[in-house]
Design a protein around this motif. Structure first.
Motif, PDB file in Angstrom:
ATOM      1  N   ASN A   7      -6.110  -8.578   4.439  1.00 36.89           N
ATOM      2  CA  ASN A   7      -7.412  -8.597   5.084  1.00 36.89           C
ATOM      3  C   ASN A   7      -7.850  -7.163   5.389  1.00 36.89           C
ATOM      4  OD1 ASN A   7      -9.148  -8.601   7.647  1.00 36.89           O
ATOM      5  ND2 ASN A   7      -9.254 -10.721   6.941  1.00 36.89           N
ATOM      6  N   ILE A   8      -9.024  -6.774   4.900  1.00 34.41           N
ATOM      7  CA  ILE A   8      -9.536  -5.410   5.085  1.00 34.41           C
ATOM      8  C   ILE A   8      -9.758  -5.106   6.562  1.00 34.41           C
ATOM      9  CG2 ILE A   8     -11.485  -3.851   4.633  1.00 34.41           C
ATOM     10  CD1 ILE A   8      -9.614  -4.249   2.245  1.00 34.41           C
ATOM     11  N   ALA A   9     -10.330  -6.048   7.299  1.00 30.24           N
ATOM     12  CA  ALA A   9     -10.579  -5.817   8.725  1.00 30.24           C
ATOM     13  C   ALA A   9      -9.275  -5.555   9.464  1.00 30.24           C
ATOM     14  CB  ALA A   9     -11.313  -7.003   9.337  1.00 30.24           C
ATOM     15  N   THR A  10      -8.230  -6.280   9.121  1.00 34.58           N
ATOM     16  CA  THR A  10      -6.929  -6.082   9.750  1.00 34.58           C
ATOM     17  C   THR A  10      -6.354  -4.724   9.364  1.00 34.58           C
ATOM     18  OG1 THR A  10      -6.513  -8.458   9.747  1.00 34.58           O
ATOM     19  CG2 THR A  10      -4.590  -7.020   9.995  1.00 34.58           C
ATOM     20  N   LEU A  11      -6.469  -4.366   8.095  1.00 32.30           N
ATOM     21  CA  LEU A  11      -5.967  -3.069   7.626  1.00 32.30           C
ATOM     22  C   LEU A  11      -6.641  -1.939   8.404  1.00 32.30           C
ATOM     23  CD1 LEU A  11      -5.402  -2.190   3.903  1.00 32.30           C
ATOM     24  CD2 LEU A  11      -6.266  -0.508   5.485  1.00 32.30           C
ATOM     25  N   ILE A  12      -7.954  -2.018   8.565  1.00 22.98           N
ATOM     26  CA  ILE A  12      -8.698  -0.987   9.292  1.00 22.98           C
ATOM     27  C   ILE A  12      -8.351  -1.013  10.778  1.00 22.98           C
ATOM     28  CG2 ILE A  12     -11.020  -0.285  10.021  1.00 22.98           C
ATOM     29  CD1 ILE A  12     -11.962  -1.105   7.178  1.00 22.98           C
ATOM     30  N   ALA A  13      -8.224  -2.196  11.346  1.00 19.74           N
ATOM     31  CA  ALA A  13      -7.940  -2.323  12.785  1.00 19.74           C
ATOM     32  C   ALA A  13      -6.589  -1.731  13.172  1.00 19.74           C
ATOM     33  CB  ALA A  13      -7.995  -3.787  13.210  1.00 19.74           C
ATOM     34  N   THR A  14      -5.661  -1.675  12.232  1.00 20.03           N
ATOM     35  CA  THR A  14      -4.334  -1.133  12.536  1.00 20.03           C
ATOM     36  C   THR A  14      -4.237   0.372  12.303  1.00 20.03           C
ATOM     37  OG1 THR A  14      -3.523  -1.663  10.319  1.00 20.03           O
ATOM     38  CG2 THR A  14      -3.208  -3.328  12.033  1.00 20.03           C
ATOM     39  N   ALA A  18      -7.888   6.277  16.792  1.00 24.22           N
ATOM     40  CA  ALA A  18      -9.172   5.571  16.816  1.00 24.22           C
ATOM     41  C   ALA A  18     -10.194   6.212  15.875  1.00 24.22           C
ATOM     42  CB  ALA A  18      -9.722   5.528  18.241  1.00 24.22           C
ATOM     43  N   ALA A  19     -10.173   7.520  15.743  1.00 21.89           N
ATOM     44  CA  ALA A  19     -11.113   8.197  14.836  1.00 21.89           C
ATOM     45  C   ALA A  19     -10.896   7.747  13.397  1.00 21.89           C
ATOM     46  CB  ALA A  19     -10.965   9.714  14.936  1.00 21.89           C
ATOM     47  N   ARG A  20      -9.668   7.433  13.034  1.00 19.47           N
ATOM     48  CA  ARG A  20      -9.386   6.967  11.682  1.00 19.47           C
ATOM     49  C   ARG A  20      -9.995   5.586  11.452  1.00 19.47           C
ATOM     50  NH1 ARG A  20      -8.928  10.734  10.949  1.00 19.47           N
ATOM     51  NH2 ARG A  20      -6.899  11.426  11.590  1.00 19.47           N
ATOM     52  N   ARG A  21      -9.963   4.733  12.473  1.00 23.39           N
ATOM     53  CA  ARG A  21     -10.602   3.409  12.363  1.00 23.39           C
ATOM     54  C   ARG A  21     -12.115   3.564  12.192  1.00 23.39           C
ATOM     55  NH1 ARG A  21      -6.785   2.486  16.261  1.00 23.39           N
ATOM     56  NH2 ARG A  21      -8.250   2.627  17.993  1.00 23.39           N
ATOM     57  N   ALA A  41      -7.874  -4.853  -0.590  1.00 21.01           N
ATOM     58  CA  ALA A  41      -6.675  -4.101  -0.205  1.00 21.01           C
ATOM     59  C   ALA A  41      -5.752  -3.933  -1.416  1.00 21.01           C
ATOM     60  CB  ALA A  41      -5.946  -4.817   0.920  1.00 21.01           C
ATOM     61  N   TRP A  42      -5.312  -2.721  -1.592  1.00 24.48           N
ATOM     62  CA  TRP A  42      -4.294  -2.372  -2.585  1.00 24.48           C
ATOM     63  C   TRP A  42      -3.152  -1.775  -1.768  1.00 24.48           C
ATOM     64  CZ3 TRP A  42      -5.336  -2.026  -8.158  1.00 24.48           C
ATOM     65  CH2 TRP A  42      -6.622  -2.454  -8.514  1.00 24.48           C
ATOM     66  N   GLY A  43      -2.389  -2.608  -1.118  1.00 31.56           N
ATOM     67  CA  GLY A  43      -1.403  -2.128  -0.153  1.00 31.56           C
ATOM     68  C   GLY A  43      -2.139  -1.607   1.069  1.00 31.56           C
ATOM     69  N   THR A  44      -1.932  -0.334   1.404  1.00 33.52           N
ATOM     70  CA  THR A  44      -2.630   0.278   2.541  1.00 33.52           C
ATOM     71  C   THR A  44      -3.866   1.055   2.103  1.00 33.52           C
ATOM     72  OG1 THR A  44      -1.217   2.228   2.428  1.00 33.52           O
ATOM     73  CG2 THR A  44      -0.502   0.434   3.898  1.00 33.52           C
ATOM     74  N   ILE A  45      -4.274   0.868   0.868  1.00 29.18           N
ATOM     75  CA  ILE A  45      -5.456   1.519   0.312  1.00 29.18           C
ATOM     76  C   ILE A  45      -6.598   0.518   0.274  1.00 29.18           C
ATOM     77  CG2 ILE A  45      -6.435   2.532  -1.794  1.00 29.18           C
ATOM     78  CD1 ILE A  45      -3.632   3.668  -2.369  1.00 29.18           C
ATOM     79  N   PRO A  70      -6.770   5.052   5.182  1.00 23.98           N
ATOM     80  CA  PRO A  70      -6.863   5.595   6.539  1.00 23.98           C
ATOM     81  C   PRO A  70      -5.478   6.023   7.041  1.00 23.98           C
ATOM     82  CG  PRO A  70      -6.991   3.207   6.618  1.00 23.98           C
ATOM     83  CD  PRO A  70      -6.874   3.598   5.168  1.00 23.98           C
ATOM     84  N   ARG A  71      -5.035   7.200   6.648  1.00 25.00           N
ATOM     85  CA  ARG A  71      -3.721   7.707   7.039  1.00 25.00           C
ATOM     86  C   ARG A  71      -3.786   8.310   8.446  1.00 25.00           C
ATOM     87  NH1 ARG A  71      -1.779   4.771   3.317  1.00 25.00           N
ATOM     88  NH2 ARG A  71      -1.764   5.578   1.186  1.00 25.00           N
ATOM     89  N   LYS A  72      -2.666   8.433   9.094  1.00 22.28           N
ATOM     90  CA  LYS A  72      -2.626   8.914  10.471  1.00 22.28           C
ATOM     91  C   LYS A  72      -3.192  10.335  10.607  1.00 22.28           C
ATOM     92  CE  LYS A  72       0.260   8.859  14.515  1.00 22.28           C
ATOM     93  NZ  LYS A  72       1.470   8.296  15.093  1.00 22.28           N
ATOM     94  N   THR A  73      -2.835  11.228   9.690  1.00 22.77           N
ATOM     95  CA  THR A  73      -3.269  12.618   9.815  1.00 22.77           C
ATOM     96  C   THR A  73      -4.673  12.884   9.292  1.00 22.77           C
ATOM     97  OG1 THR A  73      -2.191  13.171   7.736  1.00 22.77           O
ATOM     98  CG2 THR A  73      -0.923  13.529   9.743  1.00 22.77           C
ATOM     99  N   ALA A  74      -5.145  12.030   8.350  1.00 21.89           N
ATOM    100  CA  ALA A  74      -6.481  12.212   7.773  1.00 21.89           C
ATOM    101  C   ALA A  74      -6.823  10.997   6.921  1.00 21.89           C
ATOM    102  CB  ALA A  74      -6.534  13.472   6.908  1.00 21.89           C
TER     103      ALA A  74
END
Length: 140
Positions: A7-14, A18-21, A41-45, A70-74
């Protein structure tokens, strides 16, 4: 690479922080508009459309036509080749690059019109079938 059906919404929500979301929501809307395709979703992509690539060496596989993670650093935005965009990248705003990746820590600090142009060019290049280094067939 394969679509995972997550689910794309779930992927983004995690995504953190917060700026990455926030940036992921903006990139999803932008890439959907540019590509005319729904996110998957292609894994975390988060990808838009799909294509099959084949190199002269015989290496081949499937990937999204446009994509970001949406990686943690960028936020990582996947492009055809960042070397094709020297003028655009000079106007974009704060970012770093790899061979085919554009890394943006804060999407609010970049020029979205410039980013849109880069994405449109990547889409056109991919839909045109790549180049003599890679053959690309759009599949979705």
């Amino acid at each position: 690479m394969k679509q995972t059906g997550s689910n794309i919404a779930t992927l983004i929500a995690t995504a953190t922080p917060a700026a990455r979301r926030r940036d992921a929501e903006t990139l999803t809307a932008l890439m959907q508009e540019v590509s005319g395709r729904e996110p998957a979703a292609w894994g975390t992509i988060v990808g838009f459309g799909s294509c099959h690539y084949r190199y002269p060496t015989g290496n081949e596989g499937d990937m999204p036509i446009l994509a970001f993670a949406p990686r943690k650093t960028a936020s990582t935005i996947y492009l055809d080749d960042t070397g094709r965009y020297p003028e655009e990248l000079a106007q974009l705003g704060p970012h770093t690059t790899g061979k085919g990746c554009l890394y943006i820590k804060d999407l609010e600090k970049v020029d979205l019109a410039v980013l849109r142009g880069i994405l449109e060019s990547t889409l056109a290049w991919t839909e045109a079938g790549g180049n003599d280094q890679v053959e690309i067939t759009v599949t979705g």
